[in-house]
Enzyme design. Structure first.
Site, PDB file in Angstrom:
ATOM      1  N   LYS A 197       8.632  22.693  17.700  1.00 28.75           N
ATOM      2  CA  LYS A 197       7.489  21.876  17.276  1.00 28.75           C
ATOM      3  C   LYS A 197       6.952  21.154  18.510  1.00 28.75           C
ATOM      4  CE  LYS A 197       6.120  18.141  14.153  1.00 28.75           C
ATOM      5  NZ  LYS A 197       6.588  17.186  13.120  1.00 28.75           N
ATOM      6  N   ARG A 207      -2.264  13.571  10.232  1.00 30.76           N
ATOM      7  CA  ARG A 207      -1.850  12.167  10.263  1.00 30.76           C
ATOM      8  C   ARG A 207      -2.746  11.314   9.388  1.00 30.76           C
ATOM      9  NH1 ARG A 207      -0.244  12.129  16.731  1.00 30.76           N
ATOM     10  NH2 ARG A 207       1.559  13.508  16.455  1.00 30.76           N
ATOM     11  N   ARG A 219       4.631  10.936  20.498  1.00 28.28           N
ATOM     12  CA  ARG A 219       5.877  11.627  20.149  1.00 28.28           C
ATOM     13  C   ARG A 219       6.318  12.609  21.232  1.00 28.28           C
ATOM     14  NH1 ARG A 219       3.468  12.367  14.120  1.00 28.28           N
ATOM     15  NH2 ARG A 219       3.955  10.267  13.380  1.00 28.28           N
ATOM     16  N   GLU A 235      15.742  25.753  21.886  1.00 23.48           N
ATOM     17  CA  GLU A 235      15.692  24.997  20.634  1.00 23.48           C
ATOM     18  C   GLU A 235      15.972  25.904  19.428  1.00 23.48           C
ATOM     19  OE1 GLU A 235      15.453  21.894  19.996  1.00 23.48           O
ATOM     20  OE2 GLU A 235      14.380  20.850  21.602  1.00 23.48           O
ATOM     21  N   LYS A 250       5.442  25.539  15.517  1.00 23.12           N
ATOM     22  CA  LYS A 250       4.331  24.691  15.093  1.00 23.12           C
ATOM     23  C   LYS A 250       3.724  24.027  16.319  1.00 23.12           C
ATOM     24  CE  LYS A 250       3.266  20.674  12.183  1.00 23.12           C
ATOM     25  NZ  LYS A 250       3.809  19.622  11.289  1.00 23.12           N
ATOM     26  N   SER A 276      -3.261  21.282  10.777  1.00 24.90           N
ATOM     27  CA  SER A 276      -4.494  20.667  10.291  1.00 24.90           C
ATOM     28  C   SER A 276      -5.648  20.777  11.270  1.00 24.90           C
ATOM     29  CB  SER A 276      -4.228  19.200   9.964  1.00 24.90           C
ATOM     30  OG  SER A 276      -3.770  18.499  11.120  1.00 24.90           O
ATOM     31  N   TYR A 315      -3.333  25.734   5.097  1.00 26.36           N
ATOM     32  CA  TYR A 315      -4.120  25.010   4.099  1.00 26.36           C
ATOM     33  C   TYR A 315      -5.094  25.923   3.383  1.00 26.36           C
ATOM     34  CZ  TYR A 315      -2.051  21.040   6.477  1.00 26.36           C
ATOM     35  OH  TYR A 315      -1.152  20.153   7.011  1.00 26.36           O
TER      36      TYR A 315
END
Length: 331
Positions: A197, A207, A219, A235, A250, A276, A315
Site C-alpha cells: 500500500k 478520505r 502517512r 512486504e 494499492k 478513489s 467503485y
C-alpha cells in the site's frame, strides 16, 4: 512492392474476431465493491468528490449489497464512519460499532451469497486520522497499534466477516491478526493483506468519504514510497509468511508494474484496489466530455486484470456488473 503474408490486423477485423482471440476477459467474478456505512444518519449521504458513491445507512447498505448479489458481484468490503472518535480508535473494536453492526445485518440478510470483507484499520476511528496509536512525539507506535488490530479482527470475525483486510501497513500486523482470530476459533477466516500500500496522492476522495484525513503530518512513515517496487516484494513475502491468504496492491492504475511483478512471484490470489482518485479523475474527465466514459471504465479495469490481479476493488463494481452479468466483456 511486396506485402507481408503475416498481417496481425486480420484478427482485429470484426468485434467477434476480437472477442475470439482476446487474451484478457473481464468478468463480474473479478469485482469487489467498496462500501461506506456511516453511523447516525437517516438517509444515504452523497460524497461530493466521489460522484455516484454514498455513505450508507445500515438499511441502505443492506439494500445495496442485496442488489450487488443479484448482479452476481461476489464480494463487498466495508469501511465504517463512526459517530464517536478517540485517540485509540476504540470504536473499531466495539462489538456494537458501526461496522460490526453492519456485518451482522449483512450476514443475516445475504448469508453466504456474498463474501463480506471488512477493512481493518484505525484511521476512520481515531480523532487524529492516523492508522494507529500515537507516541508522545506524534509518530505511530507500531507494536501497540498491531495489538489494537488484533482486537478489531476478533470483533469483525465474531460479527460475521468472511475476510479481514488489514490496511495499516504496520510491521507484523498479519502475524498478530492471524494468531488473534485463530485462537478465537476463527481459523477458517481469510486475511487479505494490503501488502503493498503506497503513500499515494490518489487517496483524497476516500478520505472525504471515510472522514479520515490526518489532522497533522502524513502517512509516509508507514505507507510505501511510490519510488519502490523491490520493497513491495519484501512486504508481500513477509505477509504471506505471516499467514496472509491473499495480498493486495494499492493503488492499482499507477502501480500496474507492481501488480504484474507480484502476480508473477506468488502463489496466492492478488487483489488490486482501483482507488478513489482514479475513479474521481476519470469521472471528472468524462463529465467534461474529454473521454468516452464507458470505454474508459472498462479499459482501466481490464488493464488491472491484464497486469495480473485476480480481484479488483472498484467503485464501478455495480455499473460494471450491470454490463457484465451473464457474459464476459472484452473491449
Amino acid at each position: 512492392m511486396s506485402f507481408p503474408q503475416r498481417r496481425l490486423r486480420r484478427l482485429r477485423r470484426t468485434p467477434v474476431l476480437r472477442r475470439l482471440v482476446a487474451e484478457t476477459r473481464l468478468s463480474v467474478d473479478d469485482l469487489v465493491a467498496p462500501l461506506f456505512v456511516r453511523e447516525g444518519i437517516d438517509e444515504p449521504q452523497p460524497i461530493a468528490s466521489l460522484p455516484g458513491v454514498v455513505q450508507h445507512t445500515r438499511d441502505s447498505l443492506v439494500k445495496e449489497v442485496r442488489r450487488l448479489s443479484g448482479l452476481g458481484v461476489p464480494a463487498v468490503v466495508l469501511f465504517g464512519v463512526p459517530a464517536r472518535k478517540d485517540a485509540e480508535g476504540s470504536e473499531a473494536w466495539n462489538p456494537d460499532g458501526i461496522v460490526q453492526a453492519a456485518l451482522r445485518d449483512l450476514r443475516d440478510d445475504v448469508g453466504d451469497d456474498v463474501v463480506i470483507m471488512a477493512d481493518l484499520c484505525l484511521d476512520e476511528y481515531t480523532d487524529h486520522g492516523h492508522c494507529g496509536v500515537l507516541t508522545a512525539d506524534g509518530s505511530v507506535d507500531n507494536d501497540v497499534t498491531i495489538m489494537r488490530y488484533a482486537a478489531v479482527a476478533r470483533a469483525q470475525v465474531a460479527a460475521g466477516a468472511d475476510v479481514v483486510a488489514p490496511s495499516g501497513m504496520m510491521d507484523g500486523q498479519v502475524a498478530v491478526i492471524r494468531d488473534a482470530i485463530d485462537s478465537a476459533g476463527y481459523a477458517d477466516r481469510v486475511i487479505l493483506a494490503y501488502a503493498a500500500k503506497y503513500a499515494s496522492a490518489f487517496y483524497g476522495p476516500f478520505r472525504d468519504a471515510a472522514e479520515s484525513t490526518p489532522s497533522f503530518g502524513d502517512r509516509r512513515g508507514y505507507q510505501m514510497d511510490p519510488a519502490n517496487s523491490r520493497e513491495a516484494m519484501r512486504e508481500v513475502f513477509a505477509d504471506i509468511e505471516q499467514g496472509a491468504d491473499a495480498v493486495m496492491v494499492k493503488p492499482a492504475g499507477p502501480y500496474l508494474d507492481v501488480i504484474a511483478r507480484v502476480s508473477d512471484a506468488v502463489d496466492v490470489p492478488v487483489a488490486a484496489y482501483q482507488v478513489s482518485g482514479e475513479y474521481a479523475m476519470l469521472e471528472a474527465a468524462a463529465a467534461n466530455g474529454w473521454i468516452e466514459r464507458e470505454r474508459a471504465i472498462h479499459e482501466s479495469v481490464t488493464s488491472i486484470v491484464r497486469a495480473g490481479a485476480s480481484t479488483v476493488l472498484t467503485y464501478w463494481a455495480t455499473e460494471l456488473a450491470q454490463h457484465l452479468w451473464g457474459k464476459n466483456h472484452v473491449l
